[in-house]
Design a protein around this motif. Structure first.
Motif, PDB file in Angstrom:
ATOM      1  N   LEU A 121     -65.414 -55.266  14.008  1.00 21.15           N
ATOM      2  CA  LEU A 121     -66.487 -54.390  14.477  1.00 21.15           C
ATOM      3  C   LEU A 121     -66.455 -54.256  16.006  1.00 21.15           C
ATOM      4  O   LEU A 121     -66.624 -53.155  16.552  1.00 21.15           O
ATOM      5  N   GLU A 122     -66.168 -55.369  16.696  1.00 20.41           N
ATOM      6  CA  GLU A 122     -66.116 -55.352  18.159  1.00 20.41           C
ATOM      7  C   GLU A 122     -64.940 -54.485  18.629  1.00 20.41           C
ATOM      8  O   GLU A 122     -65.074 -53.705  19.581  1.00 20.41           O
ATOM      9  N   THR A 123     -63.812 -54.595  17.921  1.00 22.05           N
ATOM     10  CA  THR A 123     -62.657 -53.748  18.263  1.00 22.05           C
ATOM     11  C   THR A 123     -63.022 -52.265  18.149  1.00 22.05           C
ATOM     12  O   THR A 123     -62.732 -51.454  19.025  1.00 22.05           O
ATOM     13  N   LEU A 124     -63.719 -51.954  17.048  1.00 21.37           N
ATOM     14  CA  LEU A 124     -64.172 -50.568  16.837  1.00 21.37           C
ATOM     15  C   LEU A 124     -65.099 -50.095  17.952  1.00 21.37           C
ATOM     16  O   LEU A 124     -64.984 -48.972  18.448  1.00 21.37           O
ATOM     17  N   ARG A 125     -66.026 -51.001  18.356  1.00 21.27           N
ATOM     18  CA  ARG A 125     -67.001 -50.626  19.405  1.00 21.27           C
ATOM     19  C   ARG A 125     -66.267 -50.300  20.711  1.00 21.27           C
ATOM     20  O   ARG A 125     -66.544 -49.297  21.368  1.00 21.27           O
ATOM     21  N   VAL A 126     -65.270 -51.178  21.046  1.00 24.83           N
ATOM     22  CA  VAL A 126     -64.525 -50.949  22.299  1.00 24.83           C
ATOM     23  C   VAL A 126     -63.767 -49.619  22.211  1.00 24.83           C
ATOM     24  O   VAL A 126     -63.783 -48.817  23.146  1.00 24.83           O
ATOM     25  N   GLU A 127     -63.162 -49.349  21.039  1.00 24.67           N
ATOM     26  CA  GLU A 127     -62.390 -48.107  20.883  1.00 24.67           C
ATOM     27  C   GLU A 127     -63.271 -46.860  20.988  1.00 24.67           C
ATOM     28  O   GLU A 127     -62.828 -45.815  21.453  1.00 24.67           O
ATOM     29  N   ALA A 128     -64.534 -46.962  20.567  1.00 20.40           N
ATOM     30  CA  ALA A 128     -65.417 -45.789  20.585  1.00 20.40           C
ATOM     31  C   ALA A 128     -66.284 -45.718  21.829  1.00 20.40           C
ATOM     32  O   ALA A 128     -66.365 -44.687  22.490  1.00 20.40           O
ATOM     33  N   LEU A 129     -66.909 -46.837  22.195  1.00 17.62           N
ATOM     34  CA  LEU A 129     -67.940 -46.812  23.228  1.00 17.62           C
ATOM     35  C   LEU A 129     -67.570 -47.605  24.477  1.00 17.62           C
ATOM     36  O   LEU A 129     -68.344 -47.627  25.440  1.00 17.62           O
TER      37      LEU A 129
END
Ligand code: 2NL
Length: 360
Positions: free
Chosen positions: A27-35
Motif C-alpha cells: 500500500l505504501e509503494t502504491l501511495r508513493v507511486e500516486a501521491l
C-alpha cells in the motif's frame, strides 16, 4: 495534455490497486507511486501551471478531487489492513486471563515431614539406616519382646488402642512406639545393627500436648562392644546437628524403661527466644529423650545371645522436636490440616535438608 477521461481511467486503475494491496508495504509503494513527490497524480498537478486558464478550471478541481479520493481510499485500506494484522496477532497471542497471576509454587512440606528428613540426614551421616514396620502390630512385637510382662501395669500406661479380637483370641494393637520395628530388625538380621525407626505411633490421649497419633523416632545400635559412651556421643552430636549449634550441655538422669537397663533421660540446657528455643545456653534444663542399654531379656527375646551382643537404644517425640525448632505452639494444629497453617509453617519441597547447605 491530459483529459478528464484519462483521469477517470487512472482513478479506476488506482482504486482497484488500492483495493488489491495485500499488506501495508504494498500500500505504501502504491501511495508513493500516486501521491509521492514524483507520483503520477503529483506530476499531473505540477503540469497545471502550463495549462490554459480554461483547461485549468476543469482539470484543477478534477485533479484535486482525484487526489483526495485516492488519499482517502489509501487511508481506509491502511486502516483495514492494520485491523486485519491486529486480529491475526491477537489470535496467536491469546492470553488466558483465568490463569493465576504468578506461577507460584503450591504445596509445602509439613514441619513433621521436614524434621523426619532432617533426622534421616543427620543419622545417615553417622552410618544409620532408616527402618520401617507396620502401624498395626501384634502384642509380641509391641510389648512382650520389649520385656513388658503379660498383664504388667506398664502396658496400661501406654493408653493402647486395641483392634477387634481375632478368631484365635489374639488382639492386635496400634503400635504405641516404634520399638517393634527394631524388634523385627533384630529378629531378621545379624548384628552389627545401626538403624533409626521414624514413624507414626498411637496412644489414646488428647489435649494441648497429646494427640492420639503422633510421631517418634527411635534409634538402635547392636554390636559386640557398643556402650553408653557411644550412646552419649551420638545423642550429643545429634542434638548439636539438629539444633544447628556448636555447644550442647547435657545431663543424663537415671530413669526406668522395661526395655533398657540402665535407662536414662537426657536433658539439654536451653533458653526461650520468642516461641522457639535456643539450645546450649540459658539456665533451664529440658528433657529431650529417653535412652539406655538394651535389656538382655530384649536381646534374648529376639533370638540373639546377650552374652555375645549388647547395644543401646533411644526414643524421642518428632512432633515435639518440630515444635522446639520451628515454634508452632499447639500440637493439635499439627494435625488439623489447615492450609493456612501449612503455608505458614511448611517447607519448600525443592529445598531438601542436607548437611552441606544447612538442614532447613
Ligand atoms: C521415650 C523413650 C525409648 C527405647 C525407646 C528401645 C527399643 C528397643 C530396645 C530397647 Cl528394640 N529400647 N527403645 C529405649 C529407651 C527409650 O524411648 O521417652 N520415647 C519418647
Amino acid at each position: 495534455m491530459t483529459t478528464t477521461g484519462e483521469l477517470d481511467a487512472l482513478e479506476t486503475e488506482l482504486t482497484a490497486a488500492v483495493g488489491a494491496a495485500s499488506d501495508e508495504g504494498a500500500l505504501e509503494t502504491l501511495r508513493v507511486e500516486a501521491l509521492g513527490k514524483k507520483g503520477r497524480i503529483s506530476l499531473m498537478m505540477r503540469s497545471l501551471g502550463q495549462m490554459s486558464p480554461e483547461e485549468r478550471q476543469v482539470m484543477g478541481p478534477a485533479l484535486n478531487g482525484l487526489k483526495d479520493r485516492i488519499g482517502s481510499a489509501i487511508a481506509a485500506r491502511k486502516a483495514a489492513l492494520e485491523a486485519k494484522a491486529l486480529d491475526a496477532r491477537l489470535a496467536t497471542e491469546r492470553a488466558d486471563v483465568t490463569l493465576p497471576v504468578r506461577n507460584e509454587p503450591k504445596g509445602a512440606l509439613h514441619p513433621v515431614t521436614q524434621v523426619m528428613e532432617e533426622l534421616a540426614v543427620i543419622f545417615a551421616d553417622m552410618g544409620f539406616e532408616v527402618a520401617e514396620g507396620p502401624d498395626v502390630e501384634d502384642d509380641f512385637h509391641n510389648f512382650t519382646a520389649l520385656n513388658f510382662p503379660e498383664g504388667h501395669p506398664a502396658r496400661d500406661t501406654h493408653d493402647t488402642f486395641f483392634m477387634k479380637p481375632e478368631s484365635d483370641g489374639s488382639q492386635k494393637v496400634l503400635r504405641t512406639h516404634t520399638s517393634p520395628v527394631q524388634i523385627r530388625t533384630m529378629m531378621e538380621r545379624k548384628p552389627p545393627i545401626r538403624i533409626i525407626a521414624p514413624g507414626r505411633v498411637y496412644r489414646c490421649d488428647w489435649d494441648q500436648t497429646h494427640t492420639p497419633m503422633f510421631h517418634q523416632v527411635e534409634g538402635l545400635v547392636i554390636d559386640k562392644e557398643a556402650h553408653m559412651g557411644h550412646l552419649k556421643g551420638i545423642l550429643i552430636d545429634f542434638i548439636a546437628a539438629f539444633f544447628e549449634t556448636d555447644v550442647v550441655e547435657s545431663r543424663f538422669r537415671p530413669h526406668h524403661f522395661p526395655f533398657t537397663e540402665p535407662s536414662a533421660e537426657m536433658d539439654v540446657r536451653y533458653e526461650r527466644v520468642g516461641d522457639a528455643v535456643k539450645i546450649g545456653s540459658g539456665d533451664q534444663w529440658m528433657e529431650i529423650l529417653g535412652c539406655g542399654m538394651v535389656h538382655p531379656n530384649v536381646i534374648a527375646n529376639c533370638g540373639l545371645d546377650p552374652d555375645e551382643f549388647q547395644g543401646f537404644a533411644w526414643g524421642m517425640g518428632v512432633d515435639r522436636l518440630a515444635m522446639l525448632k520451628y515454634g508452632a505452639p499447639d500440637l493439635r494444629d499439627y494435625f488439623a490440616n489447615d492450609v493456612r497453617w501449612l503455608a505458614h509453617y511448611g517447607f519448600s519441597p525443592l529445598l531438601q535438608a542436607n548437611l552441606a547447605s544447612g538442614l532447613s
